[in-house]
Scaffold this active site. Structure first.
Site, short mmCIF file in Angstrom:
data_model
loop_
_atom_site.label_atom_id
_atom_site.label_comp_id
_atom_site.label_asym_id
_atom_site.label_seq_id
_atom_site.Cartn_x
_atom_site.Cartn_y
_atom_site.Cartn_z
NE ARG A 46 -2.53 -1.21 3.62
CZ ARG A 46 -2.43 -2.38 4.26
NH1 ARG A 46 -2.77 -3.49 3.65
NH2 ARG A 46 -2.01 -2.44 5.51
CE LYS A 136 -13.45 11.21 2.01
NZ LYS A 136 -13.26 10.16 1.00
CD GLU A 177 -17.06 12.36 -0.13
OE1 GLU A 177 -16.02 12.35 0.57
OE2 GLU A 177 -17.27 11.55 -1.05
CE LYS A 219 -14.68 13.40 -2.69
NZ LYS A 219 -13.30 12.92 -2.51
P1 13P Z 1 -14.61 8.13 -5.75
O1 13P Z 1 -14.19 9.22 -6.71
O2 13P Z 1 -14.02 6.79 -6.08
O3 13P Z 1 -16.08 8.11 -5.52
O4 13P Z 1 -13.93 8.48 -4.38
C1 13P Z 1 -13.97 9.78 -3.92
C2 13P Z 1 -14.07 9.79 -2.46
O5 13P Z 1 -13.21 10.30 -1.79
C3 13P Z 1 -15.24 9.17 -1.83
O6 13P Z 1 -15.27 9.53 -0.49
#
Ligand code: 13P
Length: 355
Positions: A46, A136, A177, A219
């Site tokens: 990873r 995030k 988000e 987001k």
């Molecule tokens: P995806 O673009 O694969 O949806 O991932 C973005 C993300 O950070 C989801 O929390």
């Protein structure tokens, strides 16, 4: 709280032609992605994979920031430099996922609430010291004929507000988000209705909790047809519905909107972003990307867990970053896809440094 530096960081993350790499998959999620390609998932594999992405030559032309997972932000490159410092030196702002995942919401079958508020202040302070300047938190909204419930929207919006306030107090720009999932047979119209409701409730919560809107990024999902819907909306329909929804519900003070890709095909995610940015309507915010899968799928496949493929992985990542960077300015063309990923990184930079 320093409003000036929060606003400056938020603006840098959506600087002209740039967007964010979401590389914050949990160990469980990245393991699933690795295993689908028969790649062994170990702490070292990873680490190698993330180092490959972050050190892609010249990718900071298109990538302003990287969202990491807790394991990654504590890892070092092959020279022993912590990965957040590696990113900062390359001109990429380090970020960190701070929620601890979406858990079943008690009393609401089929719905989730995102957890992670316990001890969040201390964790944010530690991440700031490690170099993180943004973070995030992802809320997950499942849509059916009868979902989401108001309960689900209310608890998730409240948690996003609590998270955002703590981040700003600790000097990190919160990426807020709320993801309405694309799973299901719903139409694009229903997706627009629910996404609008979600955004309205999220911004109400941010307002109630006195969040400094100039110092956040949103987001959201794009407004698209459900994956199992028999009538898939066109790229133009997606662009129009998405921009209409955002213009109705996102305050102009927010500096940037950075979409998630949500499982869309990588090229389609680029086309959608480009079409949204090409619409001749006023857009008070920068509109960019914070993609995970749509930036990484080709890179993961190119690398395939093998050291001899590190350069292929980087070239694939550079290529998608370049296409998405162009899409943030409405300058993406199909022709860009024909510049094969192999040729995308300027030749003199296309070396993998494994010394
Ligand atoms: P995806 O673009 O694969 O949806 O991932 C973005 C993300 O950070 C989801 O929390």
């Amino acid at each position: 709280m320093n409003h000036g530096s929060l606003e400056a960081t938020a603006k840098s993350l959506v600087a002209e032609g740039k967007g964010i790499l979401a590389a914050d998959e949990t160990v469980g999620t990245i393991t699933k992605r690795f295993e689908s390609l028969n790649i062994r998932s170990t702490e070292e594999s990873r680490r190698t994979y993330r180092e490959m992405l972050f050190t892609t030559p010249d990718v900071s032309e298109f990538i302003s920031g990287v969202i990491m997972y807790d394991e990654t932000i504590r890892q070092k490159d092959t020279q022993g430099t912590p990965l957040p410092d590696v990113c900062s030196r390359l001109g990429i702002i380090p970020g960190i996922k701070v929620d601890t995942g979406a858990k079943d919401l008690a009393g609401s079958p089929g719905e989730k609430v995102t957890e992670g508020l316990d001890r969040l202040r201390d964790r944010l302070s530690e991440y700031y010291k490690m170099g993180a300047r943004f973070s995030k938190w992802r809320a997950v909204i499942q849509m059916t004929d009868s979902l989401p419930t108001q309960t689900c929207l209310s608890v998730n919006s409240h948690a996003l507000g609590r998270y955002a306030a703590l981040c700003q107090e600790q000097g990190l720009v919160p990426i807020v988000e709320p993801e309405v999932l694309m799973d299901g047979p719903h139409t694009i119209g229903r997706c627009q209705e629910i996404t609008g409701q979600v955004l309205q409730m999220v911004f109400n919560a941010l307002y109630d909790q006195r969040i400094f809107l100039e110092g956040i990024l949103l987001k959201p999902n794009m407004v698209i047809s459900g994956k199992e819907c028999s009538k898939q909306a066109s790229v133009q329909e997606v662009a129009q519905a998405t921009l209409q929804c955002l213009r109705r519900h996102v305050p102009a003070a927010v500096p940037g909107i950075v979409f998630l890709s949500g499982g869309q095909d990588d090229r389609l995610a680029t086309e959608h972003l480009n079409a949204i940015n090409s619409l001749p309507l006023p857009k008070p915010w920068k509109i960019s990307f914070s993609y995970g899968r749509a930036l990484q799928d080709a890179a993961l496949e190119g690398w395939h867990g093998k050291n001899e493929n590190l350069r292929d992985g980087q070239q694939a990542f550079y290529h998608r970053a370049r296409c998405n960077g162009a899409a943030t300015m409405g300058k993406y063309t199909e022709g860009m896809e024909e510049d094969r990923a192999r040729k995308a990184i300027p030749a003199h930079r296309a070396e993998w440094h494994d010394d």
